[in-house]
Design an enzyme around this catalytic site. Structure first.
Site, short mmCIF file in Angstrom:
data_model
loop_
_atom_site.label_atom_id
_atom_site.label_comp_id
_atom_site.label_asym_id
_atom_site.label_seq_id
_atom_site.Cartn_x
_atom_site.Cartn_y
_atom_site.Cartn_z
CD GLU A 124 8.38 -0.26 4.07
OE1 GLU A 124 9.41 0.28 3.47
OE2 GLU A 124 7.39 0.50 4.38
CE LYS A 136 2.87 0.05 3.60
NZ LYS A 136 2.38 1.46 3.36
CB SER A 137 3.13 1.25 10.36
OG SER A 137 3.98 1.14 9.23
N GLY A 142 0.71 -1.25 0.08
CA GLY A 142 0.23 -0.08 0.11
C GLY A 142 0.88 1.21 -0.02
N GLY A 176 1.62 6.10 3.87
CA GLY A 176 0.50 6.58 4.90
C GLY A 176 -0.95 5.83 4.83
#
Ligand SMILES: Nc1ncnc2c1ncn2[C@@H]1O[C@H](COP(=O)(O)OP(=O)(O)OP(=O)(O)O)[C@@H](O)[C@H]1O
Length: 558
Positions: free
Chosen positions: A489, A377-378, A371, A374
């Site tokens: 990541e 995801k995190s 994605g 912003g």
């Protein structure tokens, strides 16, 4: 006052020892005053039968012994209270809800830890203050005993001078509070300088600005305020010192006009006033220390209120969970239903909403999340790791609803390597880091760190490149032996060889051994390796595609 209550809570004999010290010191003071004045005026204390010296010596000795005993008791008590305060802060920080901790900021925590240090002055403040107050009370009792109008005159005059002092002191307290706020910001800038040293070192403008506009401005303001506050203290002290001449002048020149004129009477007053000078000076010089202690206590109580409200706001990351079976059950699946999480940026009136998100993750799956920047995801990973608590929605573990208070169970299932992982300087997990640990040696070898990572004296402190650090971080996460591995990541810092090894060998190996992997990744050339590919956009799941069906798993531990 709060601290006195606290001391009493810690020591049932605290008030008793204060009372004993007060009684002995009162007797000493009264005895001394009577002896001096009676000797000057030529009277003897008849009932002591010429043994005034022995009575005097006994009282002095008793006073020394009681003061020492009280001081020792106070030191023990305050060191214990300091110990409790310090550990309490760390315990609360450790249990705090992650978003609240971010909001609190590191510098406020460091200031709170420093404030505890200010309390070491407390034994000195209390013992000296008690001794001085007793002497002052005894002296005034004696003055009133000789003449109540004379006593009233001196007491009134001294109260007036004291009032002047207190009013000035209030302003100093305000300045000191501001100095401490500046200190908090100073720590924040210091953190920026140390953590962002490289960025600052290579950029002249940033380097100049952080020094000129932040450090210099902050320290200049602190310097001015400290100077102002210290000057005011000094002036107060000088006023206090010269006030005695006013009191002595009133006794010498006004008292005979208003009360009595005989020399014995005036000399008794003068001796008592001279005797008062020492303890009053002690009380005045104690005020700055007392003010510091009071400010430290006030700030500690503010800090405790903020962090306590965070802990009590149903966010508590309980460590001792009631085992409802969920914690010990073997992991099969975790499901999220209509999960919503919201950030509110009050200052800029902006919010970001994640969700509603519904998703199932099964044992042995490799789930890739992709994605735009912003897209959330995190944020989702923070929910998956139990760092964030959803505002609404439900989490199911092995098909059973996970009650809100049991959310920390997730911590037992998930190991994570965050985007900027932190490598600890100590082996807090008590991992077996000896060469006998076959899993560790095998992972070090596979990830090319056998001759790089050093584990010495329980201290994991390798000098590694960013990519190597991330490789070590994944090894540490695998040593946790938890069923779910979350990676944010991870491959972004790896060279092509390790990137390929990660996607084509390590992840399939881990899956083969029953691990579930949830990885945020942008490496689309390796998407073929996952079982499911999920795409986030504007906080919601826009795509959930099956890439490979999950095949049967070996159920051996990693
Ligand atoms: N602590 C926070 N307070 C307020 N808003 C936040 C906070 N953390 C993230 N956000 C906002 O939430 C949104 C999603 O952030 P998130 O970190 O989840 O995105 P991401 O998909 O991981 O992005 P990236 O690929 O850049 O890492 C962003 O708009 C971000 O500004």
């Amino acid at each position: 006052m709060e601290f006195l209550k606290l001391l009493f809570k810690r020591s049932k004999v605290f008030y008793f020892s204060v009372a004993l010290l007060s009684i002995i010191n009162s007797l000493l003071n009264i005895g001394l005053l009577l002896m001096v004045n009676n000797t000057i005026n030529g009277h003897r204390i008849t009932w002591l039968h010429g043994y005034e010296w022995a009575a005097f010596l006994t009282l002095v000795l008793l006073s020394i012994i009681s003061s020492c005993a009280f001081q020792v008791h106070m030191i023990r008590l305050t060191t214990e209270v300091n110990f409790d305060f310090e550990l309490n802060i760390l315990r609360k920080v450790k249990q705090a809800y992650y978003p609240d901790l971010l909001q609190l900021g590191n510098e406020r925590i460091i200031t709170a830890v420093n404030d505890v240090r200010a309390l070491v002055n407390l034994p000195e403040v209390l013992t000296n203050a008690i001794n001085a107050v007793i002497t002052v009370v005894c002296c005034f009792a004696y003055l009133f005993y000789i003449s109540w109008p004379g006593g009233t005159l001196i007491l009134g005059l001294m109260l007036l001078l004291l009032l002047l002092y207190i009013v000035r002191n209030k302003h100093i307290e305000k300045d000191l509070n501001h100095v401490r706020t500046l200190q908090t910001h100073y720590y924040r800038f210091l953190g920026d300088l140390l953590m962002g040293f490289k960025e600052i070192r290579i950029d002249g403008a940033r380097s100049r600005n952080i020094y000129d506009r932040f450090f210099l401005r902050n320290r200049s303001e602190a310097r001015l305020l400290s100077r102002k506050a210290n000057t005011r203290y000094m002036i107060n002290e000088i006023i206090g010192h010269y006030s005695w001449y006013i009191v002595i002048g009133v006794t010498l020149f006004v008292m005979p006009l208003l009360v009595r004129t005989d020399v014995a009477f005036i000399s008794s007053f003068l001796v008592t006033i001279l005797y008062l000078m020492g303890p009053v000076a002690v009380l005045i010089t104690l005020i700055p220390t007392y003010t510091n202690v009071r400010i430290a206590l006030q700030r500690l109580s503010e800090f405790n209120n903020i962090i306590d409200s965070s802990l009590s706001a149903d966010h508590t990351q309980q460590e001792h969970l009631v085992d409802t079976g969920l914690a010990s059950a073997e992991f099969e699946s975790i499901s999220f239903r209509d999960i919503v999480y919201e950030y509110t940026d009050v200052k800029h009136n902006k919010t970001f909403t994640l969700g509603p998100v519904s998703l199932d993750i099964h044992r042995g799956e490799i789930v890739f999340i992709r994605g735009g920047n912003g897209s959330g995801k995190s944020t989702f990973v923070n929910i998956l790791t139990g760092l964030y608590k959803p505002a609404s929605g439900s989490i199911y573990l092995n098909g059973t609803l996970l009650p809100k208070e049991q959310t920390p169970v997730i911590h037992r299932l998930v190991a994570a390597v965050f985007a900027s992982p932190y490598l600890f300087t100590e082996n807090y997990n008590d991992f077996n880091i000896t060469p006998q640990n076959e899993l560790l040696q095998q992972l070090l070898l596979q990830l090319g760190l056998s001759d790089k990572a050093r584990f010495e004296h329980n201290n994991i402190n390798p000098n590694l490149s960013k990519g190597q650090q991330k490789r070590l971080a994944i090894i540490m996460a695998l040593l946790e032996e938890k069923p779910i591995l979350v990676l944010d990541e991870w491959a972004a810092d790896q060279d092509p060889v390790y990137r390929k090894y990660f996607y084509d060998t390590l992840l399939p190996d881990l899956r083969g051994k029953g691990k579930t992997i949830v990885a945020i990744t942008h490496d689309d050339q390796y998407f073929y390796n996952c079982n499911r590919l999920i795409r986030f956009d504007y906080g919601t799941i826009k795509e959930d595609t099956v890439i490979n069906q999950v095949t049967s798993l070996q159920s051996q531990p990693l």
